[in-house]
Scaffold this active site. Structure first.
Site, PDB file in Angstrom:
ATOM      1  CG  ASP A 139      -1.943   0.827   1.212  1.00 55.75           C
ATOM      2  OD1 ASP A 139      -1.954   1.687   0.386  1.00 55.75           O
ATOM      3  OD2 ASP A 139      -3.053   0.836   2.115  1.00 55.75           O
ATOM      4  CG  ASP A 171      -9.288   3.290   0.945  1.00 60.18           C
ATOM      5  OD1 ASP A 171      -8.252   3.281   0.266  1.00 60.18           O
ATOM      6  OD2 ASP A 171      -9.004   3.351   2.216  1.00 60.18           O
TER       7      ASP A 171
END
Ligand code: GLA
Length: 510
Positions: free
Chosen positions: A275, A335
């Site tokens: 990430d 997200d």
């Protein structure tokens, strides 16, 4: 009048300069100049740390604020002499992010107040003086020249499993992961194809003297945990960042790529989500390919097959280079949240990416929110259907121990899963768009899956003409994958009622 002697003039002058010096020292001790740190201990034994590296000149404050994945330049300060409002700014890719901190000098401490977002709750902390340089961003490491990372042979169909973030966030621990593995192995999910049990952010502790990553208190025995998950016939995944810090502010893999890949291999890890997070403070979006290639190489070198999942929010057109850095999946969006709006916004924006998906390499519109409570049953079917049409990874994000029968029927619809997992691995795309969207996906055996989505808030009739699907005549076989029924079709088109925020999903064959 007696004139000052040379000596007394010297004494007066010296006293004057000493006085000046005293005020200079005193005011510099009193002002905010210096490095400050606030530590909030967390239950897992780590601390959430905020550094304020400040320079005060008069009533103006400059410097930096570093917290989790964020590193702000202080671009504005108002107030004084004891209370200041600082405005921090940072570039996040091509977007600016701003933050506001209120700092108040109280004795030897700084009382600090901020909000993560303008509408979120006030966070208050007390900062103390820290050694200069502590908490500073590390130097930017040079990047390797680009090359093609060989295919690791994994993910011939989109990965399926579970990930901790959507439901557990920082509450994930060893017990929860074992419990999810137990549930997956016994509730039909394993048989349906769900395989990976993935730990997301917040498992990391610190590094030992040799630089080896050590999990925090929540994960006392990572190898033991991996063995346990494997004993259930499942696989286990982990999470890190190419930056010094992960998004939640935990230890990232920056400068430790090969070492971490080896550690994961030694623990028995099968999947890595990597990430971007804090890497944004050292590298530009244009550097992403080289940064991700580094870990792609490291994973291959680790000697263990580890599925490589890129997470950089779909920036820098990752679908064009994700496979060349060894990526098996790459996030195409920011997200997901547990709402119809978020899921639909992400899912229906995935058109046009089909050419980049193929066996071994998949677009990833983020994990599932099915069963987390924010979507109705119909909306959850839309989520599952759309992800299957998109040949997306199916990573459940709910608590697998407490699924209602309705949610289980959605996550365990093997006919829909079969579309997602079709061996030809051709991602579907949009055929027509309005409040009612039709998406289709070509499948092996000359079949296709067709989804009739109703994005509106009222039930609606939706018609799909066979010609829109490239068919010359009525398909001889058709099945409704949510009703689990064969259909008898005739004519040039199909018309059906579709619930509000709902879907009818057909499999057409010959
Ligand atoms: C980012 C990712 C999420 C999750 C969190 C964890 O926001 O996109 O999927 O991994 O970080 O901190």
């Amino acid at each position: 009048m007696k004139r000052f002697s040379f000596e007394s003039r010297t004494v007066v002058r010296t006293a004057f300069f000493l006085g000046l010096l005293f005020f200079a020292i005193r005011s510099s001790a009193d002002d905010l100049t210096g490095n400050w740190v606030a530590r909030s201990p967390q239950a897992d034994g780590t601390s959430r740390v905020t550094y304020l590296d400040l320079k005060q000149v008069g009533s103006r404050i400059t410097g930096h604020i570093r917290v989790t994945q964020f590193y702000y330049n202080i671009v504005e300060s108002t107030g004084g002499p004891d209370t200041f409002i600082l405005t921090g700014s940072m570039m996040d890719g091509h977007n600016e992010r701003r933050v506001r901190y209120e700092v108040r000098r109280v004795g030897d401490a700084l009382h600090v107040a901020t909000r993560r977002r303008p509408d979120s709750e006030l966070i208050e902390m007390v900062a103390h003086r820290a050694p200069a340089g502590e908490g500073a961003l590390p130097a930017r490491l040079p990047l390797p020249a680009l090359h093609d990372v060989p295919d690791n042979g994994l993910a011939r169909t989109p990965p399926m499993g579970w990930n901790s973030w959507n439901k557990f966030a920082e509450r994930v621990d060893d017990r929860a992961v074992r419990a999810m593995a137990d549930a997956m192995a016994s509730n039909g999910m394993k048989e349906a194809g769900y395989q990976y049990v993935n730990i997301d952010d917040t498992w990391q502790g610190s590094r030992d003297a040799q630089g080896n990553i050590i999990p925090n208190k929540k994960f006392p025995d990572m190898k033991g945990l991996a063995d346990y998950v494997h004993s259930k016939g499942l696989k286990i995944g982990i999470y890190s960042s190419p930056g010094p810090k992960t998004c939640a502010g935990y230890e990232g893999s920056y400068g430790h790529e090969e070492q971490d890949a080896k550690t994961y291999a030694a623990w028995g890890i099968d999947y890595l989500k990597y990430d971007w997070c804090d890497a944004r403070n050292l590298y530009a979006d244009e550097d992403m390919q080289a940064v991700y290639q580094k870990m792609g190489d490291a994973l291959l070198k680790s000697g263990r097959p580890i599925l490589y999942s890129l997470c950089q929010y779909g920036r820098a057109e990752v679908w064009k280079w994700g496979a060349t850095v060894g990526g098996n999946t790459w996030r195409t969006t920011g997200d997901i949240r547990d709402s119809w709006e978020s899921m639909a916004k992400i899912g229906f924006a995935q058109d046009g990416l089909a050419p980049f998906a193929k066996p071994g390499h998949w677009n990833d519109p983020d994990m599932l929110e099915i069963g987390n409570g924010g979507m109705t049953e119909e909306e959850s079917k839309v989520h599952m259907t759309l992800w299957a049409v998109l040949a997306a990874p199916l990573l459940a994000g709910n608590d697998l121990r407490e699924m209602s029968p309705a949610i289980a029927a959605i996550l365990l619809n093997t006919e829909v899963i079969a579309v997602d997992q079709d061996k030809e691995g051709k991602q579907g795309d949009r055929i027509s768009k309005s409040d009612r969207e039709i998406w289709a996906r070509a499948l092996s055996g000359n079949r296709q899956a067709v989804a009739l989505f109703n994005r509106g808030t009222e039930a609606a009739e939706i018609t799909v003409p066979w010609s829109d699907l490239g068919l010359k005549s009525t398909p001889p076989r058709a099945r409704d994958l949510w009703a689990h029924k064969d259909l008898n079709l005739s004519g040039q088109q199909y018309t059906t009622a579709v619930a509000a925020h709902g879907v009818v999903f057909l499999l057409l064959g010959n």
